[in-house]
Design a protein around this motif. Structure first.
Motif, short mmCIF file in Angstrom:
data_model
loop_
_atom_site.label_atom_id
_atom_site.label_comp_id
_atom_site.label_asym_id
_atom_site.label_seq_id
_atom_site.Cartn_x
_atom_site.Cartn_y
_atom_site.Cartn_z
N GLN A 80 0.84 -1.18 0.00
CA GLN A 80 0.00 0.00 0.00
C GLN A 80 0.89 1.25 0.00
OE1 GLN A 80 -1.65 -2.94 1.36
NE2 GLN A 80 -2.53 -2.47 -0.64
N PRO A 81 0.40 2.31 -0.65
CA PRO A 81 1.21 3.52 -0.78
C PRO A 81 1.20 4.39 0.47
CG PRO A 81 -0.91 3.85 -1.82
CD PRO A 81 -0.88 2.42 -1.36
N ASP A 82 2.08 5.37 0.47
CA ASP A 82 2.06 6.39 1.52
C ASP A 82 1.04 7.47 1.19
OD1 ASP A 82 4.41 5.35 3.02
OD2 ASP A 82 5.46 5.86 1.17
N ILE A 83 0.96 7.82 -0.09
CA ILE A 83 0.12 8.94 -0.54
C ILE A 83 -0.57 8.56 -1.85
CG2 ILE A 83 0.14 11.34 -1.37
CD1 ILE A 83 2.61 11.81 0.38
N VAL A 84 -1.81 9.01 -2.00
CA VAL A 84 -2.52 8.88 -3.28
C VAL A 84 -2.82 10.29 -3.79
CG1 VAL A 84 -4.59 8.05 -4.45
CG2 VAL A 84 -3.54 6.66 -2.65
N VAL A 85 -2.54 10.50 -5.06
CA VAL A 85 -2.83 11.77 -5.72
C VAL A 85 -3.94 11.56 -6.74
CG1 VAL A 85 -1.91 13.60 -7.21
CG2 VAL A 85 -0.46 12.61 -5.41
N PHE A 86 -4.92 12.45 -6.75
CA PHE A 86 -5.99 12.42 -7.75
C PHE A 86 -5.79 13.58 -8.71
CE2 PHE A 86 -7.71 10.18 -4.10
CZ PHE A 86 -8.31 9.08 -4.67
N LEU A 87 -5.99 13.31 -9.98
CA LEU A 87 -5.66 14.28 -11.02
C LEU A 87 -6.59 14.04 -12.20
CD1 LEU A 87 -3.44 16.31 -12.17
CD2 LEU A 87 -2.17 14.26 -12.84
N ASP A 88 -7.12 15.11 -12.80
CA ASP A 88 -8.01 14.95 -13.94
C ASP A 88 -7.25 14.58 -15.21
OD1 ASP A 88 -10.39 15.28 -12.67
OD2 ASP A 88 -10.85 17.27 -13.47
N GLY A 89 -7.96 13.93 -16.12
CA GLY A 89 -7.35 13.45 -17.36
C GLY A 89 -7.53 14.36 -18.55
N ASP A 90 -8.00 15.60 -18.32
CA ASP A 90 -8.33 16.48 -19.44
C ASP A 90 -7.26 17.54 -19.73
OD1 ASP A 90 -8.62 18.22 -17.32
OD2 ASP A 90 -10.79 18.42 -17.50
N HIS A 91 -6.13 17.47 -19.01
CA HIS A 91 -4.99 18.38 -19.21
C HIS A 91 -5.27 19.80 -18.70
CE1 HIS A 91 -1.51 20.16 -21.62
NE2 HIS A 91 -0.96 19.14 -20.95
N SER A 92 -6.25 19.96 -17.83
CA SER A 92 -6.52 21.28 -17.26
C SER A 92 -5.62 21.56 -16.06
CB SER A 92 -7.99 21.41 -16.85
OG SER A 92 -8.36 20.37 -15.97
N SER A 126 -10.65 29.10 -18.45
CA SER A 126 -10.44 27.74 -17.94
C SER A 126 -11.56 27.31 -16.99
CB SER A 126 -9.09 27.63 -17.24
OG SER A 126 -9.01 28.53 -16.15
N MET A 127 -12.19 28.27 -16.33
CA MET A 127 -13.32 27.97 -15.46
C MET A 127 -14.49 28.86 -15.85
SD MET A 127 -11.69 27.42 -11.63
CE MET A 127 -13.27 26.86 -10.94
N THR A 128 -15.67 28.27 -15.95
CA THR A 128 -16.86 29.03 -16.29
C THR A 128 -17.32 29.84 -15.08
OG1 THR A 128 -18.35 27.26 -15.62
CG2 THR A 128 -17.58 27.24 -17.92
N PRO A 129 -18.09 30.91 -15.29
CA PRO A 129 -18.61 31.68 -14.15
C PRO A 129 -19.41 30.82 -13.17
CG PRO A 129 -18.90 32.90 -16.19
CD PRO A 129 -18.43 31.53 -16.58
N GLN A 130 -20.15 29.84 -13.70
CA GLN A 130 -20.93 28.99 -12.81
C GLN A 130 -20.04 28.08 -11.97
OE1 GLN A 130 -21.31 29.16 -16.16
NE2 GLN A 130 -21.73 27.16 -17.08
#
Length: 229
Positions: A80-92, A126-130
């Protein structure tokens, strides 16, 4: 001994982006990069494999469902790892900023680090107003009802693996990020917002890119905030 850091990237129809995301992750910092193809109709799975990532399939749709599949893979691994990183796959996101997210955990300061787009530099459009308003509203409600100050619900985040297991993630779709932060607050985990930069994604967002997606995501986030009170 090198720290064991695993990266989970949920991806749905990201054939043009996922390879770039994997390529930009600092390989000397991570032990494994896991791309979970969430029922794509394009070449996402093959592109993930070509980039050198561990490619998994999860045909049950949902952002959280894909993340849970990645966690299941980690739980079934020999170590098992020490840390898990979550990251989007859309290159943003900017994967090169991964060390900035994991360092506070490695130093023992915190258990959960949120990559905050609100504190970083955002590329125009990169981010919409909503999205901006939704993040402000959600973080304000969390501060009012949970007494914890977050500046963003951003997808780029790092968490101590033992803390992730204690949180007990269950959400299968839009409520994934907010569920993690709410449960961390209730468990009184040490959290930190770290500035991250943000750019226009490749392709069209499945959430903010449609009216239905925006409404459904907003509803689920607000519902999740009150459900966990």
């Amino acid at each position: 001994m090198k720290n064991d850091i695993r990266v989970i990237i949920p991806a749905f129809n990201e054939q043009n982006a996922v390879g770039l995301v994997v390529d930009e992750i600092p390989k000397d910092w991570v032990s494994e990069i896991i791309v979970v193809d969430n029922g794509s109709s394009d070449d996402t799975f093959a592109q993930a494999e070509r980039s050198g990532a561990t490619a998994l399939r999860e045909n049950r749709r949902g952002y959280g469902q894909a993340c849970l599949k990645g966690m299941e893979h980690i739980a079934n691994s020999t170590t098992q790892p020490d840390i898990v990183v979550f990251l989007d796959g859309d290159h943003s996101d900017y994967p090169a900023q991964l060390p900035e997210l994991v360092q506070p955990i490695l130093s023992g300061e915190v258990d959960l680090v949120i990559g905050s787009r609100a504190l970083g530099q955002k590329e125009k459009g990169s981010m919409t107003p909503q999205q901006v308003f939704g993040n402000w509203l959600a973080t304000t409600l969390i501060r009012w009802f949970y007494g914890v100050s977050y500046t963003d619900l951003g997808p780029f985040r790092a968490v101590r693996y033992s803390s992730l297991m204690a949180i007990g993630m269950t959400d299968t779709n839009y409520g994934w990020t907010v569920e993690m932060q709410l449960k961390a607050a209730k468990l009184k985990l040490r959290t930190l917002d770290v500035p991250v930069n943000y750019r226009q994604r490749i392709g069209v967002s499945k959430v903010s890119g449609t009216v239905k997606g925006t409404i459904m995501a907003g509803y689920k986030i607000i519902f999740t905030i009150f459900r966990h009170l």
